[in-house]
Design an enzyme around this catalytic site. Structure first.
Site, PDB file in Angstrom:
ATOM      1  NE  ARG A  63     -77.699 -20.540 -49.795  1.00  0.00           N
ATOM      2  CZ  ARG A  63     -77.363 -20.454 -48.498  1.00  0.00           C
ATOM      3  NH1 ARG A  63     -78.265 -20.041 -47.619  1.00  0.00           N
ATOM      4  NH2 ARG A  63     -76.168 -20.792 -48.076  1.00  0.00           N
ATOM      5  CB  SER A  66     -70.613 -16.496 -49.313  1.00  0.00           C
ATOM      6  OG  SER A  66     -71.256 -15.443 -48.635  1.00  0.00           O
ATOM      7  CB  CYS A  79     -68.151 -26.156 -46.026  1.00  0.00           C
ATOM      8  SG  CYS A  79     -68.012 -25.956 -47.821  1.00  0.00           S
ATOM      9  CD  GLN A  84     -75.994 -24.019 -46.546  1.00  0.00           C
ATOM     10  OE1 GLN A  84     -75.046 -23.293 -46.839  1.00  0.00           O
ATOM     11  NE2 GLN A  84     -76.680 -23.886 -45.442  1.00  0.00           N
ATOM     12  CD  GLU A 105     -63.856 -19.328 -52.043  1.00  0.00           C
ATOM     13  OE1 GLU A 105     -64.024 -20.341 -51.330  1.00  0.00           O
ATOM     14  OE2 GLU A 105     -64.268 -19.228 -53.207  1.00  0.00           O
ATOM     15  N   GLY A 106     -64.684 -17.702 -48.507  1.00  0.00           N
ATOM     16  CA  GLY A 106     -64.163 -17.863 -47.150  1.00  0.00           C
ATOM     17  C   GLY A 106     -64.733 -16.866 -46.152  1.00  0.00           C
ATOM     18  CB  THR A 127     -64.658 -22.632 -39.495  1.00  0.00           C
ATOM     19  OG1 THR A 127     -64.618 -21.731 -40.597  1.00  0.00           O
ATOM     20  CG2 THR A 127     -65.932 -22.406 -38.699  1.00  0.00           C
ATOM     21  CG  ASP A 139     -69.165 -13.732 -41.542  1.00  0.00           C
ATOM     22  OD1 ASP A 139     -68.891 -13.119 -42.595  1.00  0.00           O
ATOM     23  OD2 ASP A 139     -70.184 -14.433 -41.410  1.00  0.00           O
ATOM     24  NE  ARG A 141     -70.272 -14.394 -44.860  1.00  0.00           N
ATOM     25  CZ  ARG A 141     -70.964 -15.515 -44.686  1.00  0.00           C
ATOM     26  NH1 ARG A 141     -71.414 -16.175 -45.745  1.00  0.00           N
ATOM     27  NH2 ARG A 141     -71.205 -15.970 -43.479  1.00  0.00           N
ATOM     28  CE  LYS A 167     -75.345 -15.746 -45.786  1.00  0.00           C
ATOM     29  NZ  LYS A 167     -75.572 -16.864 -46.721  1.00  0.00           N
TER      30      LYS A 167
END
Length: 214
Positions: A63, A66, A79, A84, A105-106, A127, A139, A141, A167
């Site tokens: 997994r 984040s 959230c 999770q 983060e975030g 969000t 997003d 990431r 992901k």
């Protein structure tokens, strides 16, 4: 363009590995191995949590989690990140694999910006719209460091524990072989239902909306 056509991802190396007993508020406990790294491309202090025996698993379960200070540490119900994380640790420990705890983060915008986005969500934005209203990516990431970590750990094939198709897509683009994407459970509360619906409707997360009765 295939991964072989791209600039190779620089190699990272294991820096430290230490055994740590994990204890959760509901009484669940497990021994884990925390692994740090040299050479991660973003310079962040990402962490791998080795659970169970990945070497004995037919396909290790992994997994990418984040960091979410508000939920992981303080138990925020806005959230589903905290539940999770708890679920992932137990499921990975049972099968053998790794939880990569990523300092994103975030969804990559940082803690202060995330709390600014929360304030906009309280005014009615979802969000993703809240991030956009702040001039930030929905997003932000990037999972290059995660791919480096997996390579340094010797993971050559995995099942990805995630509801997020991005992901899996990013990891595959980075050359990480994923056999299957395994959804997490549904962790709905009265406080996070709108957040979960936004993830399903906006970014196609595989969360069973039928289970999210309001």
């Amino acid at each position: 363009m295939t991964q072989s056509d791209k600039t190779p991802i620089p190699a990272a190396a294991v820096r430290t590995s230490v055994r740590v007993p994990l204890r959760f508020g509901d009484g669940y406990s497990v021994d884990a191995e925390l692994v740090t790294f040299h050479g991660l491309v973003d310079g962040a202090e990402h962490l791998a949590v080795r659970l169970g025996d990945p070497d004995q698993a037919e396909t290790p379960l992994v997994r990418l989690h984040s960091e979410c200070l508000t939920a992981d540490v303080f138990g925020s119900a806005r959230c589903d990140c905290g539940p999770q994380l708890r679920e992932a640790v137990e499921r990975i420990a049972e099968r053998g694999g790794y939880l990569l705890y990523l300092r994103q983060e975030g969804r990559g915008i940082g803690l202060y910006n995330k709390l600014d986005a929360y304030a906009l969500q309280d005014q009615g934005l979802d969000t993703y719209a809240a991030n956009a209203a702040l001039g930030l990516p929905e997003d932000g990431r990037d999972y290059t460091a995660a791919a480096q970590m997996l390579a340094a750990l010797g993971v050559t094939r995995l099942d990805l524990l995630s509801n997020n198709p991005d992901k899996a897509a990013q990891l595959r683009e980075l050359g990480v072989p994923i056999r299957d994407r395994v959804p997490t459970g549904v962790h709905a509360t009265a406080h996070n239902l709108r957040y979960l619906r936004a993830k399903v409707e906006h970014t196609q997360h595989t969360i069973a909306l039928a289970e999210l009765a309001s």
